[in-house]
Design an enzyme around this catalytic site. Structure first.
Site, PDB file in Angstrom:
ATOM      1  N   LYS A  31       0.868  -1.190   0.000  1.00  0.00           N
ATOM      2  CA  LYS A  31       0.000   0.000   0.000  1.00  0.00           C
ATOM      3  C   LYS A  31       0.893   1.225   0.000  1.00  0.00           C
ATOM      4  O   LYS A  31       1.899   1.254   0.717  1.00  0.00           O
ATOM      5  CB  LYS A  31      -0.850   0.035   1.275  1.00  0.00           C
ATOM      6  CG  LYS A  31      -2.051  -0.856   1.264  1.00  0.00           C
ATOM      7  CD  LYS A  31      -2.870  -0.592   2.514  1.00  0.00           C
ATOM      8  CE  LYS A  31      -3.862  -1.718   2.742  1.00  0.00           C
ATOM      9  NZ  LYS A  31      -4.366  -1.756   4.108  1.00  0.00           N
TER      10      LYS A  31
ATOM     11  N   ASP B 165       5.212   0.319  14.866  1.00  0.00           N
ATOM     12  CA  ASP B 165       3.926   0.276  15.573  1.00  0.00           C
ATOM     13  C   ASP B 165       4.103   0.266  17.088  1.00  0.00           C
ATOM     14  O   ASP B 165       3.223   0.684  17.827  1.00  0.00           O
ATOM     15  CB  ASP B 165       3.184  -1.013  15.193  1.00  0.00           C
ATOM     16  CG  ASP B 165       2.217  -0.805  14.052  1.00  0.00           C
ATOM     17  OD1 ASP B 165       2.372   0.190  13.333  1.00  0.00           O
ATOM     18  OD2 ASP B 165       1.300  -1.637  13.875  1.00  0.00           O
TER      19      ASP B 165
ATOM     20  N   HIS C 170      -8.624   2.932  19.648  1.00  0.00           N
ATOM     21  CA  HIS C 170      -8.460   2.590  18.222  1.00  0.00           C
ATOM     22  C   HIS C 170      -9.267   1.313  18.013  1.00  0.00           C
ATOM     23  O   HIS C 170      -8.845   0.222  18.394  1.00  0.00           O
ATOM     24  CB  HIS C 170      -6.979   2.363  17.900  1.00  0.00           C
ATOM     25  CG  HIS C 170      -6.725   1.932  16.486  1.00  0.00           C
ATOM     26  ND1 HIS C 170      -6.166   2.762  15.527  1.00  0.00           N
ATOM     27  CD2 HIS C 170      -6.964   0.749  15.852  1.00  0.00           C
ATOM     28  CE1 HIS C 170      -6.072   2.106  14.379  1.00  0.00           C
ATOM     29  NE2 HIS C 170      -6.546   0.883  14.555  1.00  0.00           N
TER      30      HIS C 170
ATOM     31  N   GLU D  55     -14.689   5.445  14.453  1.00  0.00           N
ATOM     32  CA  GLU D  55     -15.073   6.638  13.677  1.00  0.00           C
ATOM     33  C   GLU D  55     -16.514   6.574  13.182  1.00  0.00           C
ATOM     34  O   GLU D  55     -17.128   7.611  12.939  1.00  0.00           O
ATOM     35  CB  GLU D  55     -14.150   6.785  12.458  1.00  0.00           C
ATOM     36  CG  GLU D  55     -12.711   7.133  12.808  1.00  0.00           C
ATOM     37  CD  GLU D  55     -11.764   6.941  11.633  1.00  0.00           C
ATOM     38  OE1 GLU D  55     -12.221   7.063  10.476  1.00  0.00           O
ATOM     39  OE2 GLU D  55     -10.573   6.660  11.863  1.00  0.00           O
TER      40      GLU D  55
END
EC number: 2.7.2.1
Length: 400
Positions: A16, A147, A207, A333
């Site tokens: 990506k 991370d 998250h 979200e």
């Protein structure tokens, strides 16, 4: 002077990418290479808002990067590969060696490889991307963004397991935590939105996507997080169990005749929302099923929200209070319902949230969902790990 930075997330058969203009944080283009090393690989790039897709055999990551750079020139995104000023690579595990992002040298590359035993599925794949870019773009800075790095500020009392201490010393067995780039981004953004120094804030960052983790961020530093030695620990997730009694593993092996590896596979890929509901790991499916009266789907949603709710209480205790609760990632979200379930009953902590505001915030919108008088602010922030990666390339790649 603007710089063009590539933010890269390389998997074993995928790549990506986002090309970002810095310091404006303006997205120039993005795309994806899938099925690398397999027949009929797929290359997708966004040009003027439209997705352009080609199917061809791409044998390895070097060829994938080559095709991507050619596409940039073909679509007039860049004139020349020298227009690219730096690359940033998501690396899943930095262990204790990397408390922050690092400019990639041969030595850093070797250390990432050595850490592969802590992330055998991810670090080797991340390295494939790093090596391809270093080979094809040798004259620009390449930066590794880990991370785990953001959580390296956790104190011993948070990261040590209650095991014989030599396991930590000999094998590095401890809590590492993940999603650090996302937690770092949203905590900084929350401070900006409140117009307060991050040093003065106690933030609980949620998250919540297919993978989910909660972090306690005190004064801009992570002091605890729900994931552990691996991303299997913590709250219930899409297909991952989250925390369980470790004695269950030999018990399940004995009852089912499965090996430890098979049980681990079940905990990673057949548990969580999927295991509880028996139908799906996708929250949207489960919400529809629950509405139509499927009790198990409702139960899965209740368990999911309850675990997050519990961590919020725990982390408020760890920080002697909380100033801001942040929701981010796919579910955080977009799911009005999960946010409501998680926040329910937190008034005792000073959390007063507005159902109307909650209802209005989804599909990439950012904003507060608390009442103005609420001592604790509650904010929805779309995560942007790529911008965080690009910022770190500017800093650690010496481009500022």
């Amino acid at each position: 002077m603007s710089k063009l930075i590539l933010a890269i997330n390389a998997g074993s058969s995928s790549l990506k990418f986002q090309l970002i203009r810095m310091p404006e944080e303006e997205l120039v283009t993005k795309g994806l290479v899938e099925r690398i090393g397999l027949k009929d690989s797929i290359f997708t790039i966004e040009v003027d808002g439209e997705k352009v897709k080609t199917v061809q055999d791409i044998k390895d990551h070097v060829e994938a990067v080559d095709i991507m750079l050619d596409a940039f020139k073909k679509h007039n995104i860049i004139n020349d590969i020298n227009d690219i000023d730096g690359t940033g690579h998501r690396v899943v595990h930095g262990g204790e060696k990397f408390p922050e992002s690092a400019a990639i040298t041969d030595e850093v590359e070797k250390e990432i490889e050595e850490l592969s035993e802590l992330a055998p599925l991810h670090n080797p794949a991340n390295l494939m991307g790093i090596r391809a870019f270093r080979k094809l773009l040798p004259n620009i800075p390449h930066v590794a963004i880990f991370d785990t790095a953001f959580h390296q500020t956790m104190p011993e009392k948070a990261y040590l397991y209650s095991l014989p201490y030599h396991y930590y010393k000999d094998y590095g067995i401890r809590k590492y935590g993940f999603h650090g780039t996302s937690h770092k981004f949203v905590s900084q953004r929350a401070a900006e939105m409140l117009d307060k120094p991050i040093e003065d804030l106690r933030i609980i960052s949620c998250h919540i996507g297919n993978g989910a983790s909660i972090a306690a961020i005190d004064g801009g530093k992570s002091i605890d997080t729900s994931m552990g030695f691996t991303p299997l620990a913590g709250v219930t997730m899409g297909t991952r169990s989250g925390n369980i009694d470790p004695a269950l593993i030999p018990f399940i092996m004995e009852k089912t005749g499965k090996t430890a590896e098979q049980v681990l596979e079940i905990l990673n890929k057949e548990s969580g929302l999927l295991g509880l509901s028996g139908t799906s790991s996708d929250l949207r499916d489960l919400s529809e099923e629950a509405e139509s009266g499927k009790a198990r789907s409702q139960m899965a949603l209740d368990v999911f929200a309850s675990k997050i709710h519990k961590y919020i209480g725990s982390y408020a205790a760890r920080m002697h209070g909380v100033d801001v609760i942040v929701f981010t990632a796919g579910i955080g979200e977009n799911s009005v319902e999960i946010r409501a379930k998680v926040l329910e009953g937190l008034e005792f902590m000073g959390v007063y949230w507005d159902p109307k505001k909650n209802e209005n915030l989804q599909r990439g919108k950012e904003g507060f969902i608390n009442y103005p008088h609420s001592p604790v602010k509650v904010v929805v922030i779309p995560t942007d790990e790529e911008s965080m990666i690009a910022r770190d390339v500017m800093t650690y790649g010496g481009l500022k």
